[in-house]
Enzyme design. Structure first.
Site, PDB file in Angstrom:
ATOM      1  N   LEU A 148       0.869  -1.175   0.000  1.00 12.66           N
ATOM      2  CA  LEU A 148       0.000   0.000   0.000  1.00 12.66           C
ATOM      3  C   LEU A 148       0.907   1.227   0.000  1.00 12.66           C
ATOM      4  CD1 LEU A 148      -2.624  -1.014   2.744  1.00 12.66           C
ATOM      5  CD2 LEU A 148      -2.901  -1.150   0.260  1.00 12.66           C
ATOM      6  N   ASP A 149       0.479   2.272  -0.699  1.00 17.38           N
ATOM      7  CA  ASP A 149       1.241   3.514  -0.690  1.00 17.38           C
ATOM      8  C   ASP A 149       1.413   4.009   0.743  1.00 17.38           C
ATOM      9  OD1 ASP A 149       1.137   3.373  -3.434  1.00 17.38           O
ATOM     10  OD2 ASP A 149      -0.484   4.847  -3.637  1.00 17.38           O
ATOM     11  N   LYS A 150       2.434   4.796   0.970  1.00 15.16           N
ATOM     12  CA  LYS A 150       2.703   5.333   2.301  1.00 15.16           C
ATOM     13  C   LYS A 150       1.454   5.962   2.918  1.00 15.16           C
ATOM     14  CE  LYS A 150       5.309   8.996   4.652  1.00 15.16           C
ATOM     15  NZ  LYS A 150       6.307  10.092   4.495  1.00 15.16           N
ATOM     16  N   THR A 152      -1.709   5.569   2.042  1.00 16.44           N
ATOM     17  CA  THR A 152      -2.935   4.780   1.928  1.00 16.44           C
ATOM     18  C   THR A 152      -3.001   3.860   3.137  1.00 16.44           C
ATOM     19  OG1 THR A 152      -2.939   4.840  -0.487  1.00 16.44           O
ATOM     20  CG2 THR A 152      -4.191   3.079   0.559  1.00 16.44           C
ATOM     21  N   ARG A 258      -5.322   5.742  -7.867  1.00 12.78           N
ATOM     22  CA  ARG A 258      -5.137   7.189  -7.891  1.00 12.78           C
ATOM     23  C   ARG A 258      -4.971   7.700  -9.320  1.00 12.78           C
ATOM     24  NH1 ARG A 258      -0.096   7.696  -4.095  1.00 12.78           N
ATOM     25  NH2 ARG A 258      -0.420   9.941  -4.435  1.00 12.78           N
TER      26      ARG A 258
END
Length: 337
Positions: A148-150, A152, A258
């Protein structure tokens, strides 16, 4: 599995090849007898002199073995991981001998990398799981199969053994086409999509303008996102300003949701990278809503659903995560108008 076979690290494993192994390569015979190890791991153990056949050390993975051959395999303890274990609080949703499911907060990076040498989820897992990691590829480390993105938040499963890592990696690569795997996210987007649901099928690759960002572009990797509208919200003037959507991934490209939502004109609220052109939309919010969005300080994206097949038992594991408090507060304020 051959008699006496085991898949634990730090052991000597001794067994005789069963009758079905009439004649085969050593690495392939070991892989059949020891499903807890990857074939590449077994090949590495052979080449470093950890395998004997009939008392003779063999260092060639292609060496021919036969039914009844006595094999001894020495499995060194996992090498210490390079990232340092760090005592960082984790929200553990589920944990067993094979895997751990974490509800990741926004603001933490999954894996050490350039600019983030520590303070990551991996550092936290190395501390939390100390002594319970059997090693991925011979190294004591958690097996990251998706990220997961930082900024998110949400659910993430991590393997603790080689066998679990292979099973979970296979499920994520398949994206639920032939299995039970499901991943679903909730997101707040600017504007209200014209339909209740839809599919975005657009290739994603590195942006030619900014290599640190992704973009829909020709020559990118195939990317498919399915979305459906869960709720709509009006702005301060009563006109539609935002929507709450659910997204399900058919592929797993970097920043996929995104990038895709921005591509169709509905970027995620708070997304500085892919929604900066919509920052003026905040003028349509009430003062309270603007303050809540500013305090959120990140994209309003949360991985709320995770379903997979347990790598050992085959049981369907299903987990759901509530929206973080700051995300939920923004949703509640948008509902009140």
């Amino acid at each position: 599995m051959g008699t006496g076979a085991s898949s634990r690290d730090g052991d000597e494993i001794a067994f005789r090849l069963p009758a079905e192994n009439l004649s085969d390569r050593l690495d392939r015979a070991l892989a059949l007898s020891l499903p807890g190890f990857s074939r590449s791991r077994l090949q590495a153990l052979i080449r470093t002199g950890q395998v004997t056949v009939g008392g003779r050390t063999i260092v060639e993975p292609k060496y021919r073995v036969n039914a009844g051959d006595e094999i001894r395999l020495t499995v060194p303890p996992p090498e210490p991981a390079k990232p340092a274990p760090q005592d960082i609080a984790l929200s553990v949703v589920h944990e067993d001998d094979d895997l751990i499911v974490i509800d990741k907060p926004a603001g933490i990076v999954v894996h050490p990398g350039a600019g983030t040498p520590d303070g990551t989820l991996v550092n936290a897992l190395l501390h939390h799981c100390a002594g319970s990691l059997s090693g991925i590829g011979g190294v004591e480390r958690p097996g990251i199969v998706h990220r997961l993105d930082k900024d998110t938040s949400g659910l993430l499963v991590v393997a603790k053994t080689d066998a679990a890592h292979r099973s979970l990696a296979g499920q994520f690569a398949d994206h639920g086409r032939t299995g039970v795997l499901e991943r679903a996210y909730k997101a707040l987007v600017w504007g209200v999509p014209p339909r209740r649901k839809g599919t975005i099928d657009a290739p994603v690759g590195r942006s030619p303008r900014n290599p640190e960002r992704m973009a829909v572009r020709e020559g990118g990797r195939a990317a498919v996102t399915h979305w459906r509208l869960l709720d709509t919200f009006a702005g301060a003037d009563g006109s539609p300003v935002a929507g709450l959507i659910e997204c399900r991934l058919e592929t797993g490209r970097t920043h996929q949701i995104r990038v895709h939502m921005s591509h169709v004109g509905h970027p995620i609220l708070g997304d500085a990278a892919y929604g900066s052109g919509f920052s003026t939309k905040s003028s349509l919010l009430t003062e309270t809503q603007r303050n809540l969005l500013a305090s959120l300080g990140r994209q309003a994206l949360h991985a709320y659903l995770l379903v997979f097949s347990h790598p050992r038992s085959g049981e369907t594991m299903r987990f759901e995560s509530q929206l973080p408090a700051d995300f939920q507060a923004l949703v509640d304020s948008l509902k009140r108008g």
